[in-house]
Design a protein around this motif. Structure first.
Motif, PDB file in Angstrom:
ATOM      1  N   THR A 175      14.125  31.870 -39.016  1.00 40.32           N
ATOM      2  CA  THR A 175      15.135  32.916 -38.703  1.00 40.32           C
ATOM      3  C   THR A 175      14.797  33.829 -37.513  1.00 40.32           C
ATOM      4  O   THR A 175      15.311  34.337 -36.727  1.00 40.32           O
ATOM      5  N   THR A 176      13.410  33.927 -37.510  1.00 37.93           N
ATOM      6  CA  THR A 176      12.669  34.842 -36.214  1.00 37.93           C
ATOM      7  C   THR A 176      11.398  34.118 -35.671  1.00 37.93           C
ATOM      8  O   THR A 176      10.488  33.696 -36.405  1.00 37.93           O
ATOM      9  N   LEU A 177      11.518  34.060 -34.379  1.00 36.67           N
ATOM     10  CA  LEU A 177      10.453  33.335 -33.595  1.00 36.67           C
ATOM     11  C   LEU A 177       9.381  34.428 -33.030  1.00 36.67           C
ATOM     12  O   LEU A 177      10.021  35.426 -32.358  1.00 36.67           O
ATOM     13  N   VAL A 178       8.305  34.688 -33.253  1.00 39.79           N
ATOM     14  CA  VAL A 178       7.313  35.428 -32.784  1.00 39.79           C
ATOM     15  C   VAL A 178       6.492  34.722 -31.621  1.00 39.79           C
ATOM     16  O   VAL A 178       5.791  33.644 -32.150  1.00 39.79           O
ATOM     17  N   ARG A 179       6.502  34.805 -30.429  1.00 36.66           N
ATOM     18  CA  ARG A 179       5.622  33.993 -29.449  1.00 36.66           C
ATOM     19  C   ARG A 179       4.359  34.960 -29.237  1.00 36.66           C
ATOM     20  O   ARG A 179       4.334  36.313 -28.824  1.00 36.66           O
ATOM     21  N   VAL A 180       3.276  34.162 -29.191  1.00 39.28           N
ATOM     22  CA  VAL A 180       1.926  34.664 -29.140  1.00 39.28           C
ATOM     23  C   VAL A 180       1.295  34.088 -27.843  1.00 39.28           C
ATOM     24  O   VAL A 180       0.063  34.076 -27.821  1.00 39.28           O
ATOM     25  N   CYS A 181       2.172  33.958 -27.088  1.00 43.78           N
ATOM     26  CA  CYS A 181       1.537  32.864 -25.709  1.00 43.78           C
ATOM     27  C   CYS A 181       2.567  33.248 -24.753  1.00 43.78           C
ATOM     28  O   CYS A 181       3.561  33.929 -24.802  1.00 43.78           O
ATOM     29  N   ASP A 182       1.941  32.775 -23.306  1.00 44.82           N
ATOM     30  CA  ASP A 182       2.882  33.271 -22.200  1.00 44.82           C
ATOM     31  C   ASP A 182       4.210  32.254 -22.404  1.00 44.82           C
ATOM     32  O   ASP A 182       4.309  31.372 -22.992  1.00 44.82           O
ATOM     33  N   ALA A 183       5.401  32.940 -21.889  1.00 43.77           N
ATOM     34  CA  ALA A 183       6.682  32.301 -21.946  1.00 43.77           C
ATOM     35  C   ALA A 183       6.472  30.874 -21.118  1.00 43.77           C
ATOM     36  O   ALA A 183       6.194  30.819 -20.171  1.00 43.77           O
TER      37      ALA A 183
END
Length: 79
Positions: A40-48
Motif C-alpha cells: 500500500t505504501t512504497l518507500v524508495r531508497v535509491c535515486d528515482a
C-alpha cells in the motif's frame, strides 16, 4: 536483464517487501507485482528511475523518497 525475486520480511504487524528499482521501460509490470504482495505504501531508497504516477494510479502511495546519499548522510549524523 534478470532481476532478483522480491523478498518479504515480517516483523510483528508490519511487512516489508524488498525489490529492485524499476525503470520506465519495466514499470508496466511493477504495480502488478506490488499488488500481489498487497503493498500500500512504497518507500524508495535509491535515486528515482521511474515515473511514480503509474504506481500511484494503482492506489500505491509513495510516502518517502530517499536518495542513496541522503540515507548515508542520515546514518553519518546518527553516530
Amino acid at each position: 536483464m534478470n532481476r532478483p525475486a522480491p523478498v518479504e520480511i515480517s516483523c510483528e504487524n508490519t511487512r516489508f517487501l524488498i525489490t529492485h528499482n524499476p525503470t520506465n521501460a519495466t514499470l508496466n509490470k511493477f504495480p502488478e507485482k506490488l499488488k500481489k504482495y498487497r503493498v500500500t505504501t512504497l518507500v524508495r531508497v535509491c535515486d528515482a528511475t521511474y515515473d511514480k504516477a503509474p504506481v500511484e494510479k494503482e492506489g500505491i502511495h509513495q510516502l518517502f523518497s530517499f536518495g542513496f546519499n541522503e540515507v548515508l548522510l542520515a546514518e553519518t549524523n546518527l553516530t
